[in-house]
Design an enzyme around this catalytic site. Structure first.
Site, PDB file in Angstrom:
ATOM      1  CG  ASP A  21      -1.824  -1.212   1.126  1.00 35.17           C
ATOM      2  OD1 ASP A  21      -2.175  -1.667   0.108  1.00 35.17           O
ATOM      3  OD2 ASP A  21      -2.394  -1.640   2.281  1.00 35.17           O
ATOM      4  CE  LYS A  24       2.546  -2.644  -4.060  1.00 34.10           C
ATOM      5  NZ  LYS A  24       2.413  -2.162  -2.798  1.00 34.10           N
ATOM      6  N   GLY A  48      -4.548  -4.411  -3.790  1.00 37.91           N
ATOM      7  CA  GLY A  48      -5.243  -3.511  -4.277  1.00 37.91           C
ATOM      8  C   GLY A  48      -4.715  -2.470  -4.489  1.00 37.91           C
ATOM      9  CG  HIS A  49      -2.046  -2.516  -6.839  1.00 37.96           C
ATOM     10  ND1 HIS A  49      -0.885  -3.034  -7.684  1.00 37.96           N
ATOM     11  CD2 HIS A  49      -1.690  -2.879  -5.740  1.00 37.96           C
ATOM     12  CE1 HIS A  49      -0.130  -3.860  -7.126  1.00 37.96           C
ATOM     13  NE2 HIS A  49      -0.695  -3.778  -5.913  1.00 37.96           N
ATOM     14  CD  GLN A 236       1.101  -8.878  -2.440  1.00 38.09           C
ATOM     15  OE1 GLN A 236       1.590  -9.545  -3.315  1.00 38.09           O
ATOM     16  NE2 GLN A 236      -0.318  -8.713  -2.540  1.00 38.09           N
TER      17      GLN A 236
HETATM   18  P1  GDP Z   1      -0.656   0.141  -3.445  1.00 36.09           P
HETATM   19  O1  GDP Z   1      -1.195  -1.222  -3.122  1.00 36.09           O
HETATM   20  O2  GDP Z   1       0.799   0.292  -3.277  1.00 36.09           O
HETATM   21  O3  GDP Z   1      -0.964   0.286  -5.029  1.00 36.09           O
HETATM   22  O4  GDP Z   1      -1.708   1.298  -2.697  1.00 36.09           O
HETATM   23  P2  GDP Z   1      -2.968   1.207  -2.269  1.00 36.09           P
HETATM   24  O5  GDP Z   1      -3.717   1.869  -3.619  1.00 36.09           O
HETATM   25  O6  GDP Z   1      -3.492   0.201  -1.621  1.00 36.09           O
HETATM   26  O7  GDP Z   1      -2.860   2.563  -1.544  1.00 36.09           O
HETATM   27  C1  GDP Z   1      -2.624   3.812  -1.734  1.00 36.09           C
HETATM   28  C2  GDP Z   1      -3.481   4.895  -1.260  1.00 36.09           C
HETATM   29  O8  GDP Z   1      -2.859   6.167  -1.198  1.00 36.09           O
HETATM   30  C3  GDP Z   1      -4.683   5.028  -2.459  1.00 36.09           C
HETATM   31  O9  GDP Z   1      -5.601   5.322  -2.042  1.00 36.09           O
HETATM   32  C4  GDP Z   1      -3.829   6.252  -3.274  1.00 36.09           C
HETATM   33  O10 GDP Z   1      -4.780   6.514  -4.337  1.00 36.09           O
HETATM   34  C5  GDP Z   1      -3.263   7.008  -2.336  1.00 36.09           C
HETATM   35  N1  GDP Z   1      -2.086   7.770  -2.778  1.00 36.09           N
HETATM   36  C6  GDP Z   1      -0.984   7.170  -3.362  1.00 36.09           C
HETATM   37  N2  GDP Z   1      -0.085   8.239  -3.464  1.00 36.09           N
HETATM   38  C7  GDP Z   1      -0.561   9.221  -2.639  1.00 36.09           C
HETATM   39  C8  GDP Z   1       0.124  10.458  -2.415  1.00 36.09           C
HETATM   40  O11 GDP Z   1       1.228  10.841  -2.774  1.00 36.09           O
HETATM   41  N3  GDP Z   1      -0.833  11.094  -1.564  1.00 36.09           N
HETATM   42  C9  GDP Z   1      -2.016  10.898  -0.976  1.00 36.09           C
HETATM   43  N4  GDP Z   1      -2.710  11.784  -0.140  1.00 36.09           N
HETATM   44  N5  GDP Z   1      -2.511   9.721  -1.328  1.00 36.09           N
HETATM   45  C10 GDP Z   1      -1.595   8.808  -2.110  1.00 36.09           C
HETATM   46  P1  IMO Z   2      -0.628  -4.249  -2.198  1.00 38.39           P
HETATM   47  O1  IMO Z   2      -0.297  -4.905  -3.380  1.00 38.39           O
HETATM   48  C1  IMO Z   2      -0.823  -4.606   2.234  1.00 38.39           C
HETATM   49  C2  IMO Z   2      -0.959  -8.484   3.924  1.00 38.39           C
HETATM   50  C3  IMO Z   2      -2.067  -9.227   4.640  1.00 38.39           C
HETATM   51  C4  IMO Z   2      -1.363 -10.263   5.830  1.00 38.39           C
HETATM   52  C5  IMO Z   2      -0.215 -10.681   4.902  1.00 38.39           C
HETATM   53  C6  IMO Z   2      -0.712 -12.090   4.303  1.00 38.39           C
HETATM   54  O2  IMO Z   2      -2.037  -3.691  -2.202  1.00 38.39           O
HETATM   55  O3  IMO Z   2       0.306  -3.551  -1.553  1.00 38.39           O
HETATM   56  P2  IMO Z   2      -2.124 -12.775   2.270  1.00 38.39           P
HETATM   57  O4  IMO Z   2      -3.585 -12.655   2.166  1.00 38.39           O
HETATM   58  O5  IMO Z   2      -1.055 -12.092   1.129  1.00 38.39           O
HETATM   59  O6  IMO Z   2      -1.825 -14.174   2.599  1.00 38.39           O
HETATM   60  O7  IMO Z   2      -1.701 -12.017   3.727  1.00 38.39           O
HETATM   61  O8  IMO Z   2       0.120  -9.628   3.863  1.00 38.39           O
HETATM   62  N1  IMO Z   2      -0.813  -8.067   2.515  1.00 38.39           N
HETATM   63  C7  IMO Z   2      -0.986  -6.954   2.253  1.00 38.39           C
HETATM   64  N2  IMO Z   2      -0.772  -5.840   2.948  1.00 38.39           N
HETATM   65  N3  IMO Z   2      -0.733  -4.686   0.854  1.00 38.39           N
HETATM   66  C8  IMO Z   2      -1.080  -5.623   0.105  1.00 38.39           C
HETATM   67  O9  IMO Z   2      -1.089  -5.621  -1.155  1.00 38.39           O
HETATM   68  C9  IMO Z   2      -0.949  -6.937   0.798  1.00 38.39           C
HETATM   69  N4  IMO Z   2      -1.047  -8.107   0.475  1.00 38.39           N
HETATM   70  C10 IMO Z   2      -1.180  -8.949   1.475  1.00 38.39           C
HETATM   71  O10 IMO Z   2      -2.579  -8.117   5.229  1.00 38.39           O
HETATM   72  O11 IMO Z   2      -0.819  -9.413   6.878  1.00 38.39           O
HETATM   73 MG    MG Z   3      -2.746  -1.794  -1.818  1.00 33.02          MG
END
Ligand code: GDP
Ligand code: IMO
Ligand code: MG
Length: 472
Positions: A21, A24, A48-49, A236
């Site tokens: 999170d 990416k 979850g991207h 991840q």
């Molecule tokens: P990922 O799993 O690495 O792709 O990240 P996620 O999408 O799960 O979580 C990142 C969250 O932060 C999302 O809601 C993005 O829209 C938001 N986000 C990403 N970069 C920034 C930033 O520079 N500032 C803010 N405020 N939000 C961001």
């Molecule tokens: P993205 O790509 C954050 C965490 C889970 C748990 C551990 C193992 O969005 O960054 P799993 O279901 O993979 O066996 O869970 O890894 N986890 C993540 N945490 N971002 C993710 O993906 C994750 N994918 C798995 O919360 O602790």
């Molecule tokens: Mg994510």
């Protein structure tokens, strides 16, 4: 180079440097403008991207983030794929007007309903022993287990009904026995060979009809030789890596850059020749259990020992709880997949030094600099103190890591700003204290900054060095 002397396309790898999170999806979206093909190399629908484009938000679990820009997406052999969620994600994107062109590796392993059930069953069994990772419940671990146990079923097997039937007949009774006899849980349709056979043969047919299955290594090599630019989208993060993370509170794949080769069928030299960008959140977040030395406050059901302390807070931790809530709200720190509140903490340099080494990071993309705005003081853990010993990087033992005390450096905070304008004007428009912060991080980790995120939107990233144009 191909026979006509045309140069091969470049390859850029994006990895999570912390605990997932990091943002990416947004970085992949930004740089997939220059890419032709965007490839996932590990993980599955535990990811979850988020991509935010013209006020539309997309949350992608399996389909690579390049789909929002109409780029070809590939799920490599290192991925584990739930065909049901894949096809419904594709349908949902089509309903929103996108037309994803997606290829799936025949060598990728399939997540079956019994994997999802066993994921939950084993997590519950581990809970009392504090061994549960707080998984996403998507069946990721049990599927990789079967892959390593050489009893997994691959995407290619869904296309051959005889092979599919034979594999299911071998494996499903074992899974049923495991659930019933070892864990004492009643089983239903998820463990029924006939039912699974019908449903999964159907998914195989749909994948075949849509021409989605490929031999990813060969496909990507052809694309590269034709001069196509390739972006690898890690899921991840480094501390969730099954080898380099804080085992057992990890996922079951290798999110780090080495897996981009193994998980796609292109060699390590190809990955290493291109840029490898580590995405960093300007602080830390974690969904799930496991230690987190710089954690602020805590979250019930995830922070180790939180309930044992009665969620109790002395004066100090009460401040920390407030700070954690502020950062969680400002950063929207709730899980994309599960909606769980994320744990938050200060940026941890020993973690980033570890990530930089493991993935040979050539650049950093530091996100969420806007989220920390308006705090009086921002802290960074510059090293750990472990019973008097100074550690510059994460120790290999999780138990030792859980005993590490962060040694902090404090920075003066920076004011909130018109981040759209900052992004438009570029690096110099970033508040001075924010520049001091990110430059300190980059110097300590010894990796240059490629990008800085100041908001979730596509235009809210300051690009200092575009990895696709680097060698031009
Ligand atoms: P990922 O799993 O690495 O792709 O990240 P996620 O999408 O799960 O979580 C990142 C969250 O932060 C999302 O809601 C993005 O829209 C938001 N986000 C990403 N970069 C920034 C930033 O520079 N500032 C803010 N405020 N939000 C961001
Ligand atoms: P993205 O790509 C954050 C965490 C889970 C748990 C551990 C193992 O969005 O960054 P799993 O279901 O993979 O066996 O869970 O890894 N986890 C993540 N945490 N971002 C993710 O993906 C994750 N994918 C798995 O919360 O602790
Ligand atoms: Mg994510």
């Amino acid at each position: 180079m191909d026979r006509a002397g045309k140069p091969d396309g470049m390859v850029v790898t994006i990895v999570g440097s912390q605990l997932g999170d990091e943002g990416k999806g947004g970085i992949v979206d930004r740089w997939s403008e220059s890419a032709d093909v965007v490839v996932r190399y590990q993980g599955g629908d535990n990811a979850g991207h988020t991509v935010v484009n013209d006020n539309q938000e997309y949350k992608l679990s399996l389909v690579p983030s390049g789909a929002v820009r109409g780029k070809v997406g590939v799920l490599g052999n290192g991925c584990v794929i739930n065909p049901e969620t894949l096809l419904s994600e594709l349908d949902a994107l089509r309903e929103r007007g996108l037309d994803p062109d997606l290829k799936v590796a025949r060598r990728a392993h399939v997540i079956f309903p019994y994997h999802r059930e066993l994921d939950g069953i084993e997590e519950r069994a581990k809970e009392g022993k504090q061994l549960d990772a707080g998984t996403t419940g998507r069946g990721i671990g049990p599927t990789y287990e079967d892959k390593a146990g050489r009893r997994g079923i691959r995407i290619g097997d869904l296309l051959d009904s005889e092979v599919l039937r034979g594999r299911l007949e071998y494996v499903v009774p074992q899974k049923r026995a495991l659930a019933e006899s070892v864990f004492g849980v009643e089983t239903g349709d998820a463990f029924d060979v006939d039912r699974l056979y019908e449903d999964y043969r159907g998914y195989g047919e749909r994948l075949r009809e849509e021409g989605m299955t490929v031999n990813t290594g060969a496909y990507l090599e052809d694309e590269r030789e034709a001069g196509k630019e390739i972006l690898f989208e890690g899921a991840q993060g480094t501390v969730l890596d099954i080898d380099h993370g804080n085992y057992p509170f990890v996922t079951s794949s290798n999110p780090t850059a080495g897996a981009a080769a193994v998980g796609t069928g292109l060699g390590p030299a190809v990955v290493g020749e291109g840029a490898i960008v580590g995405v960093v959140k300007a602080y830390l977040s974690r969904v799930g259990t496991g230690p987190l030395p710089t954690e602020l406050g805590g979250v019930e059901g995830q922070t180790p020992g939180y309930e044992a302390n009665g969620g109790d807070a002395d004066d100090d931790t009460e401040d920390e709880e407030t700070l954690a809530t502020e950062i969680r709200e400002a950063g929207g720190e709730y899980g994309t997949v599960t909606g769980r509140p994320r744990r938050v903490g200060w940026l941890d340099l020993p973690m980033l030094r570890h990530a930089a080494r493991v993935s040979s990071l050539s650049g950093l993309a530091i996100n969420h600099v806007d989220t920390l705005a308006a705090l009086e003081t921002v802290r960074v853990c510059e090293r750990y103190d472990l019973a008097g010993e100074a550690l510059e990087a994460i120790p290999a033992s999780t138990e030792r890591w859980s005993r590490c005390e962060p040694v902090y450096r404090e920075f003066e905070g920076w004011p909130d700003a018109d981040w759209e304008r900052v992004a438009e004007e570029g690096y110099e428009a970033l508040p001075e204290n924010a520049r001091a912060y990110v430059e300190y991080v980059s110097n300590e980790v010894e990796v240059p900054i490629d990008a800085i995120g100041v908001g979730p939107g596509r235009e809210q990233t300051i690009v200092l060095d575009d990895p696709f144009s680097r060698s031009e």
